[in-house]
Design a protein around this motif. Structure first.
Motif, PDB file in Angstrom:
ATOM      1  N   GLU A 198       0.684  -1.314  -0.277  1.00  0.00           N
ATOM      2  CA  GLU A 198       0.285  -0.365   0.086  1.00  0.00           C
ATOM      3  C   GLU A 198       0.632   0.920  -0.094  1.00  0.00           C
ATOM      4  OE1 GLU A 198      -0.651  -2.895   1.671  1.00  0.00           O
ATOM      5  OE2 GLU A 198      -2.049  -3.260   1.109  1.00  0.00           O
ATOM      6  N   LEU A 206       2.307   1.762  -2.982  1.00  0.00           N
ATOM      7  CA  LEU A 206       1.936   2.905  -4.121  1.00  0.00           C
ATOM      8  C   LEU A 206       1.176   4.246  -3.505  1.00  0.00           C
ATOM      9  CD1 LEU A 206      -1.109   0.198  -4.821  1.00  0.00           C
ATOM     10  CD2 LEU A 206       0.335   0.737  -6.325  1.00  0.00           C
ATOM     11  N   ALA A 207       1.727   4.206  -2.343  1.00  0.00           N
ATOM     12  CA  ALA A 207       1.604   5.698  -1.664  1.00  0.00           C
ATOM     13  C   ALA A 207       1.793   6.492  -2.014  1.00  0.00           C
ATOM     14  CB  ALA A 207       0.983   5.698  -0.801  1.00  0.00           C
ATOM     15  N   ASN A 228       2.380   8.053  -5.046  1.00  0.00           N
ATOM     16  CA  ASN A 228       1.458   8.713  -5.715  1.00  0.00           C
ATOM     17  C   ASN A 228       1.334  10.405  -5.369  1.00  0.00           C
ATOM     18  OD1 ASN A 228      -0.636   8.311  -6.969  1.00  0.00           O
ATOM     19  ND2 ASN A 228      -0.789   6.017  -5.757  1.00  0.00           N
ATOM     20  N   LEU A 239       3.953  11.862  -7.348  1.00  0.00           N
ATOM     21  CA  LEU A 239       3.752  12.366  -8.319  1.00  0.00           C
ATOM     22  C   LEU A 239       3.148  14.096  -8.364  1.00  0.00           C
ATOM     23  CD1 LEU A 239       2.245   9.929 -10.551  1.00  0.00           C
ATOM     24  CD2 LEU A 239       3.126  10.833 -11.106  1.00  0.00           C
ATOM     25  N   ASP A 240       2.072  13.914  -7.680  1.00  0.00           N
ATOM     26  CA  ASP A 240       1.549  15.872  -7.179  1.00  0.00           C
ATOM     27  C   ASP A 240       2.524  16.436  -6.945  1.00  0.00           C
ATOM     28  OD1 ASP A 240      -1.137  14.688  -5.885  1.00  0.00           O
ATOM     29  OD2 ASP A 240      -0.816  13.654  -4.577  1.00  0.00           O
ATOM     30  N   TYR A 291      -5.300  15.378   1.444  1.00  0.00           N
ATOM     31  CA  TYR A 291      -4.672  14.585   1.364  1.00  0.00           C
ATOM     32  C   TYR A 291      -3.433  13.612   1.867  1.00  0.00           C
ATOM     33  CZ  TYR A 291      -8.873  12.633  -0.984  1.00  0.00           C
ATOM     34  OH  TYR A 291      -9.966  11.703  -0.825  1.00  0.00           O
ATOM     35  N   HIS A 343      -3.000  11.277   5.587  1.00  0.00           N
ATOM     36  CA  HIS A 343      -2.068  10.252   5.544  1.00  0.00           C
ATOM     37  C   HIS A 343      -0.439  10.258   6.128  1.00  0.00           C
ATOM     38  CE1 HIS A 343      -0.666   6.356   3.559  1.00  0.00           C
ATOM     39  NE2 HIS A 343       0.626   7.241   3.291  1.00  0.00           N
ATOM     40  N   ILE A 357      -8.902   1.140   3.167  1.00  0.00           N
ATOM     41  CA  ILE A 357      -7.952   0.161   3.382  1.00  0.00           C
ATOM     42  C   ILE A 357      -6.461   0.846   2.587  1.00  0.00           C
ATOM     43  CG2 ILE A 357      -6.403  -2.601   2.084  1.00  0.00           C
ATOM     44  CD1 ILE A 357      -8.532  -3.411   1.453  1.00  0.00           C
ATOM     45  N   SER A 358      -5.954   1.395   2.105  1.00  0.00           N
ATOM     46  CA  SER A 358      -5.019   2.646   1.741  1.00  0.00           C
ATOM     47  C   SER A 358      -6.420   3.816   1.612  1.00  0.00           C
ATOM     48  CB  SER A 358      -4.438   1.391   0.341  1.00  0.00           C
ATOM     49  OG  SER A 358      -3.632   2.742   0.586  1.00  0.00           O
ATOM     50  N   GLU A 359      -5.282   4.802   1.698  1.00  0.00           N
ATOM     51  CA  GLU A 359      -5.807   6.676   1.324  1.00  0.00           C
ATOM     52  C   GLU A 359      -5.120   6.563  -0.381  1.00  0.00           C
ATOM     53  OE1 GLU A 359      -7.560   8.778   1.672  1.00  0.00           O
ATOM     54  OE2 GLU A 359      -6.633   9.377   3.158  1.00  0.00           O
ATOM     55  N   PHE A 360      -4.748   5.051  -0.737  1.00  0.00           N
ATOM     56  CA  PHE A 360      -3.858   5.989  -2.127  1.00  0.00           C
ATOM     57  C   PHE A 360      -4.213   3.917  -3.273  1.00  0.00           C
ATOM     58  CE2 PHE A 360      -1.849   8.619  -0.212  1.00  0.00           C
ATOM     59  CZ  PHE A 360      -1.961   9.949  -0.981  1.00  0.00           C
ATOM     60  N   GLY A 361      -4.571   3.865  -3.965  1.00  0.00           N
ATOM     61  CA  GLY A 361      -5.094   2.744  -4.915  1.00  0.00           C
ATOM     62  C   GLY A 361      -4.301   2.659  -6.566  1.00  0.00           C
ATOM     63  N   THR A 405      -4.223   4.077  -8.806  1.00  0.00           N
ATOM     64  CA  THR A 405      -3.735   5.175  -9.470  1.00  0.00           C
ATOM     65  C   THR A 405      -4.157   7.055  -8.577  1.00  0.00           C
ATOM     66  OG1 THR A 405      -6.217   5.946 -10.196  1.00  0.00           O
ATOM     67  CG2 THR A 405      -4.498   5.079 -11.997  1.00  0.00           C
ATOM     68  N   ALA A 406      -3.636   7.504  -9.134  1.00  0.00           N
ATOM     69  CA  ALA A 406      -4.069   8.763  -7.957  1.00  0.00           C
ATOM     70  C   ALA A 406      -5.112   8.859  -7.318  1.00  0.00           C
ATOM     71  CB  ALA A 406      -2.627  10.159  -8.480  1.00  0.00           C
ATOM     72  N   GLN A 450      -7.758   2.750  -1.980  1.00  0.00           N
ATOM     73  CA  GLN A 450      -8.653   1.328  -1.417  1.00  0.00           C
ATOM     74  C   GLN A 450      -9.555   1.353  -0.363  1.00  0.00           C
ATOM     75  OE1 GLN A 450      -4.778  -0.715  -2.021  1.00  0.00           O
ATOM     76  NE2 GLN A 450      -5.002  -1.260  -3.896  1.00  0.00           N
TER      77      GLN A 450
END
Ligand SMILES: [Zn+2]
Lengths: 239, 162
Positions: A31, A34-35, A38, A41-42, A131, A135, B135-139, B141-142, B146
């Motif tokens: 997770e 992926l986070a 992301n 990218l922002d 966000y 997070h 489950i997750s703030e980020f899936g 794609t941005a 999830q």
């Protein structure tokens, strides 16, 4: 000048974005793998728009690539916080929380800026920072109020990084929001998170400075070398 | 926002509006509200495209796809990137929301603004249950987080509200 202020901001975003991208493939769980890209990218997306606009306002023909890839550490103007090495996950999350909480307040002040692009960037970024704060704050709390080991690491991160936060609030270009005025709100936003994370808010910390004058830590040069080598070795390369 | 002045304009809009989003192909750029307008002047069709996230890697792909669609419809084509006002999930049309749900992606809550630790109620796109957990703030794609449904156990993407 506005373009110089935008260049500082762009440098902050690119450097932190690149730091976060270094986690890609190394994060402690899928997770987060992926986070973190992301979040990167922002920041890099924001940096691109700011570089592009700064270059156009400067009027010397420098493109976003010129500004990102062809400047040495000595002329980068990012604050020291964003270039700090990733360290462990606690360091990365605390650095993110410090910066995102600052930028959210900053962009709020830029929502009615006279410059269209600045206003546009602010409108997007202010939501994205929300966000990032959520997070990273969740992680700071989970680690600070977690196991003995995670709490020890979270305290170590505070000890290592808090001294780099003062620089964010130094005066800047008058064409952009007044950073000095944001410190009170920033502390008010973060102190409850620290309380919940069982962390003491550090007082009387001697604040490091120099990034805005181009005086950086050794790590930035290494980071830029990695980031810039492809473009410098093969100018204009595309794939 | 949609400006339809004559037949050419309507034809150009229809061509651009039909372009699917590259990352969420069940919806079009018009469904998502990314395509803001199309203007035709002297045979040149210009489309205003609003990026979803600052770092959305799909922006270039979307601009290229819109230009290609306009060219296929017989126009010289350009795109213009619209930064202000910033795109918001509130611009996703009702039809777009329905298509997302049918595709298995929970559409964003409307009119919301995320603040620290407040979580929206996200209904499971499979069974409709509100008993879901992030489950997750980020899936993948941005723009997505999830979630998992506690009623039917199905994991799913939630289109985040910004
Ligand atoms: Zn369900």
């Amino acid at each position: 000048m506005l373009w110089e202020g935008l260049l500082e901001l762009a440098d902050d975003h690119l450097v932190l974005g690149h730091r976060l991208s270094e986690w890609c493939g190394h994060a402690p769980m899928l997770e987060e793998d992926l986070a973190l890209p992301n979040l990167a990218l922002d920041l890099i997306g924001t940096a691109r728009t700011l570089f592009d606009h700064a270059g156009k306002l400067e009027g010397a023909g420098r493109t976003e690539d010129d500004l990102a890839y062809l400047r040495d550490a000595r002329v980068y103007r990012n604050c020291l916080l964003v270039e700090r090495p990733n360290g462990d996950f606690a360091h990365t999350m605390l650095r993110q929380l410090y910066f995102a909480a600052f930028m959210e307040l900053y962009w709020q002040q830029a929502l009615d800026h006279t410059d269209d692009i600045v206003r546009g960037v602010a409108g997007k970024a202010v939501k994205e920072m929300g966000y990032h704060i959520r997070h990273s704050a969740e992680w700071v709390i989970r680690l600070g109020d977690g196991t003995e080991e995670s709490a020890r690491r979270m305290r170590a991160a505070v000890n290592a990084l808090h001294r780099y936060t003062g620089e964010m609030f130094e005066p800047s270009y008058s064409e952009l929001p007044n950073r000095v005025a944001l410190q009170g709100a920033w502390e008010a936003r973060l102190k409850p998170v620290f309380t919940e994370a069982m962390l003491d808010w550090p007082n009387d910390v001697f604040m490091q400075t120099g990034g805005r004058q181009g005086i950086h830590g050794e790590g930035l040069g290494h980071m830029l070398a990695t980031m810039q080598i492809l473009h410098r070795a093969h100018p204009g390369a595309t794939w | 926002m949609v400006e339809v002045l004559d037949l050419d304009q309507a034809r150009a809009w229809a061509a651009a509006a039909a372009v699917p989003d590259p990352e969420v192909p069940c919806v079009t750029v018009a469904d998502l509200g990314i395509l803001r307008w199309v203007r035709v002047e002297d045979g040149v069709a210009t489309a205003g495209v609003a990026p979803t996230y600052s770092g959305c890697p799909a922006v270039l792909a979307i601009e290229l796809a819109v230009e290609t669609a306009l060219r296929d419809a017989g126009f010289d084509a350009r795109t213009e990137r619209i930064l202000t006002p910033a795109w918001t999930t509130d611009w996703i049309t009702d039809a777009g929301r329905e298509k997302l749900r049918a595709y298995g992606i929970a559409p964003p809550a409307s009119g919301g603004k995320g603040s620290l630790f407040d979580s929206p109620v996200v209904a499971c796109p499979q069974c409709g249950s509100d008993d879901t957990a992030k489950i997750s703030e980020f899936g993948s794609t941005a723009c997505k987080a999830q979630y998992q449904c506690r009623s039917c156990a199905e994991p799913f993407d939630y289109f985040k509200c910004i």
